[in-house]
Design a protein around this motif. Structure first.
Motif, PDB file in Angstrom:
ATOM      1  N   ARG A   1      48.728  35.244  47.623  1.00  0.00           N
ATOM      2  CA  ARG A   1      49.310  35.392  46.475  1.00  0.00           C
ATOM      3  C   ARG A   1      48.376  36.400  45.445  1.00  0.00           C
ATOM      4  O   ARG A   1      48.753  37.467  44.943  1.00  0.00           O
ATOM      5  CB  ARG A   1      49.681  34.543  45.456  1.00  0.00           C
ATOM      6  N   GLU A   2      46.972  35.890  45.322  1.00  0.00           N
ATOM      7  CA  GLU A   2      46.226  36.876  44.573  1.00  0.00           C
ATOM      8  C   GLU A   2      45.934  38.022  45.333  1.00  0.00           C
ATOM      9  O   GLU A   2      45.719  39.245  44.674  1.00  0.00           O
ATOM     10  CB  GLU A   2      44.913  36.084  44.598  1.00  0.00           C
ATOM     11  N   GLY A   3      45.965  38.128  46.453  1.00  0.00           N
ATOM     12  CA  GLY A   3      45.755  39.260  47.539  1.00  0.00           C
ATOM     13  C   GLY A   3      46.826  40.372  47.280  1.00  0.00           C
ATOM     14  O   GLY A   3      46.635  41.579  46.921  1.00  0.00           O
ATOM     15  N   LEU A   4      47.823  39.921  47.177  1.00  0.00           N
ATOM     16  CA  LEU A   4      49.086  40.685  47.119  1.00  0.00           C
ATOM     17  C   LEU A   4      49.031  41.200  45.448  1.00  0.00           C
ATOM     18  O   LEU A   4      49.583  42.440  45.019  1.00  0.00           O
ATOM     19  CB  LEU A   4      50.546  39.895  47.262  1.00  0.00           C
ATOM     20  N   GLY A   5      48.722  40.395  44.461  1.00  0.00           N
ATOM     21  CA  GLY A   5      48.721  40.713  43.232  1.00  0.00           C
ATOM     22  C   GLY A   5      47.596  41.820  42.972  1.00  0.00           C
ATOM     23  O   GLY A   5      47.727  42.864  42.361  1.00  0.00           O
ATOM     24  N   LYS A   6      46.478  41.850  43.596  1.00  0.00           N
ATOM     25  CA  LYS A   6      45.462  43.025  43.799  1.00  0.00           C
ATOM     26  C   LYS A   6      45.919  44.144  44.367  1.00  0.00           C
ATOM     27  O   LYS A   6      45.640  45.354  43.807  1.00  0.00           O
ATOM     28  CB  LYS A   6      43.993  42.310  44.214  1.00  0.00           C
ATOM     29  N   LEU A   7      46.596  43.974  45.326  1.00  0.00           N
ATOM     30  CA  LEU A   7      46.960  45.043  46.055  1.00  0.00           C
ATOM     31  C   LEU A   7      48.139  45.942  45.186  1.00  0.00           C
ATOM     32  O   LEU A   7      47.987  47.511  45.256  1.00  0.00           O
ATOM     33  CB  LEU A   7      47.792  44.639  47.305  1.00  0.00           C
ATOM     34  N   PHE A   8      49.132  45.265  44.604  1.00  0.00           N
ATOM     35  CA  PHE A   8      50.228  45.994  43.761  1.00  0.00           C
ATOM     36  C   PHE A   8      49.546  46.593  42.469  1.00  0.00           C
ATOM     37  O   PHE A   8      50.223  47.208  41.794  1.00  0.00           O
ATOM     38  CB  PHE A   8      51.341  45.129  43.846  1.00  0.00           C
ATOM     39  N   SER A   9      48.579  45.905  42.097  1.00  0.00           N
ATOM     40  CA  SER A   9      47.961  46.333  40.708  1.00  0.00           C
ATOM     41  C   SER A   9      46.773  47.355  41.074  1.00  0.00           C
ATOM     42  O   SER A   9      45.885  47.474  39.827  1.00  0.00           O
ATOM     43  CB  SER A   9      47.638  45.347  39.875  1.00  0.00           C
ATOM     44  N   PHE A  10      46.426  47.689  42.065  1.00  0.00           N
ATOM     45  CA  PHE A  10      45.146  48.428  42.354  1.00  0.00           C
ATOM     46  C   PHE A  10      43.922  47.668  41.965  1.00  0.00           C
ATOM     47  O   PHE A  10      43.093  48.313  41.112  1.00  0.00           O
ATOM     48  CB  PHE A  10      45.413  49.826  41.762  1.00  0.00           C
ATOM     49  N   GLY A  11      43.866  46.493  42.317  1.00  0.00           N
ATOM     50  CA  GLY A  11      42.584  45.724  41.848  1.00  0.00           C
ATOM     51  C   GLY A  11      42.820  45.431  40.169  1.00  0.00           C
ATOM     52  O   GLY A  11      41.498  45.475  39.725  1.00  0.00           O
ATOM     53  N   GLY A  12      43.609  45.530  39.534  1.00  0.00           N
ATOM     54  CA  GLY A  12      44.003  45.174  38.156  1.00  0.00           C
ATOM     55  C   GLY A  12      43.250  46.319  37.441  1.00  0.00           C
ATOM     56  O   GLY A  12      42.530  45.878  36.427  1.00  0.00           O
ATOM     57  N   LEU A  13      43.360  47.309  38.239  1.00  0.00           N
ATOM     58  CA  LEU A  13      42.948  48.792  37.584  1.00  0.00           C
ATOM     59  C   LEU A  13      41.426  48.785  37.717  1.00  0.00           C
ATOM     60  O   LEU A  13      40.498  49.290  36.897  1.00  0.00           O
ATOM     61  CB  LEU A  13      43.271  49.112  36.238  1.00  0.00           C
ATOM     62  N   GLY A  14      40.932  48.170  38.706  1.00  0.00           N
ATOM     63  CA  GLY A  14      39.302  47.863  38.711  1.00  0.00           C
ATOM     64  C   GLY A  14      38.743  46.820  38.283  1.00  0.00           C
ATOM     65  O   GLY A  14      37.731  46.351  38.516  1.00  0.00           O
ATOM     66  N   ILE A  15      39.500  46.438  37.234  1.00  0.00           N
ATOM     67  CA  ILE A  15      38.708  45.076  36.308  1.00  0.00           C
ATOM     68  C   ILE A  15      38.800  43.885  37.203  1.00  0.00           C
ATOM     69  O   ILE A  15      37.869  43.164  37.242  1.00  0.00           O
ATOM     70  CB  ILE A  15      39.305  44.885  34.892  1.00  0.00           C
ATOM     71  N   TRP A  16      39.910  43.753  38.051  1.00  0.00           N
ATOM     72  CA  TRP A  16      39.993  42.360  38.718  1.00  0.00           C
ATOM     73  C   TRP A  16      38.944  42.496  39.642  1.00  0.00           C
ATOM     74  O   TRP A  16      38.629  41.410  40.232  1.00  0.00           O
ATOM     75  CB  TRP A  16      41.514  42.281  39.246  1.00  0.00           C
ATOM     76  N   THR A  17      38.801  43.776  40.300  1.00  0.00           N
ATOM     77  CA  THR A  17      37.781  43.852  41.469  1.00  0.00           C
ATOM     78  C   THR A  17      36.528  43.636  41.103  1.00  0.00           C
ATOM     79  O   THR A  17      35.727  42.925  41.777  1.00  0.00           O
ATOM     80  CB  THR A  17      38.016  45.418  41.992  1.00  0.00           C
ATOM     81  N   LEU A  18      35.926  43.993  39.952  1.00  0.00           N
ATOM     82  CA  LEU A  18      34.521  43.813  39.478  1.00  0.00           C
ATOM     83  C   LEU A  18      34.353  42.343  39.303  1.00  0.00           C
ATOM     84  O   LEU A  18      33.465  41.843  39.535  1.00  0.00           O
ATOM     85  CB  LEU A  18      34.381  44.618  38.227  1.00  0.00           C
ATOM     86  N   ILE A  19      35.542  41.482  38.743  1.00  0.00           N
ATOM     87  CA  ILE A  19      35.393  40.270  38.337  1.00  0.00           C
ATOM     88  C   ILE A  19      35.349  39.401  39.749  1.00  0.00           C
ATOM     89  O   ILE A  19      34.339  38.595  39.679  1.00  0.00           O
ATOM     90  CB  ILE A  19      36.688  39.478  37.620  1.00  0.00           C
TER      91      ILE A  19
END
Length: 255
Positions: A218-236
């Motif tokens: 579920r978290e993976g799909l959320g990051k995929l469709f939000s482009f990593g939370g516009l990069g913020i989720w990716t950094l976190i």
């Protein structure tokens, strides 16, 4: 007349001798019959006694003697040093006067079918061993082996514990039960590598690759469709995976 009387007496004597002979013959035949009957009955009784004694007291075939060795013998090295035998191979007298944490001497004796020698290669049964005065559950964690649990979460706050059954290693001597329960922290692993998760988070974290790898769909799909939370989720996620706060979805530890 005189001649007739004489002949009559002779005939009477013959009759008496014949009667006497017949009576003796009858008596002799009766004794022989009784003797034969007695012998026959004695023979039958003797045969019955022999059969009875054979069937009840002494069996014809002897039962085979058991040659099965005790199970502990397989753990006991033959002709090894008595002081190096595993605890299952000996019986020791408990030294109740020992001081906790201090060296103590215990008098021991090998169990049946166990053979050991002393320093001079002489076979012995009674010997002494030196060990630290402490109970088995007080040993260091390296001195016993415990069961693992695969149904508790290793990544949780506070960290979860589980009931484990621990067994002391064979070459370690201690007081009390060698198998004991203990509360341990959850420490099982599902095969996930921390280095792989961190590398995916840095390179492909914007597409949720790190979360997919850890089983968090579920978290993976959320990051995929939000482009990593516009990069913020990716950094976190890079920070959380780097410090070990985010782990596998099954609750196991990283390799």
């Amino acid at each position: 007349m005189a001649a007739l009387a004489v002949s009559g007496l002779r005939a009477l004597k013959r009759l008496c001798s014949v009667a006497l002979f017949l009576s003796q013959l009858y008596v002799l035949s009766g004794r022989a019959g009784s003797l034969m009957t007695t012998k026959h009955s004695q023979t039958q009784s003797t045969l019955a006694k022999s059969l009875t004694s054979t069937s009840t007291n002494t069996p014809y075939f002897k039962a085979a003697e058991t040659t099965e060795m005790p199970s502990y013998v397989t753990k006991c090295p033959s002709n090894g040093l008595c002081s190096r035998l595993p605890p299952d191979c000996m019986t020791c007298n408990t030294n109740f006067s020992c001081i906790y944490g201090k060296p103590a001497t215990f008098d021991c004796k090998v169990k049946p079918h166990v053979h050991c020698v002393d320093q001079n290669n002489n076979e012995q049964e009674n010997f002494t061993i030196n060990m630290t005065c402490q109970f088995c559950w007080q040993l260091a964690t390296t001195d016993y082996v415990c069961t693992n649990s695969t149904n508790c979460m290793t990544v949780s706050c506070p960290r979860q514990r589980y009931n484990a059954t621990c067994t002391v290693r064979d070459h370690i001597h201690c007081l009390g039960n060698r198998v004991f329960p203990k509360m341990l922290y959850c420490n099982w692993t599902g095969g996930y590598k921390w280095s792989t998760a961190l590398a995916l988070s840095i390179t492909l974290g914007g597409f949720g690759a790190d979360r997919f790898y850890l089983g968090q769909w579920r978290e993976g799909l959320g990051k995929l469709f939000s482009f990593g939370g516009l990069g913020i989720w990716t950094l976190i996620d890079v920070l959380l995976i780097g410090v070990g706060y985010v782990g596998p979805a099954d609750g196991s530890l990283y390799i």
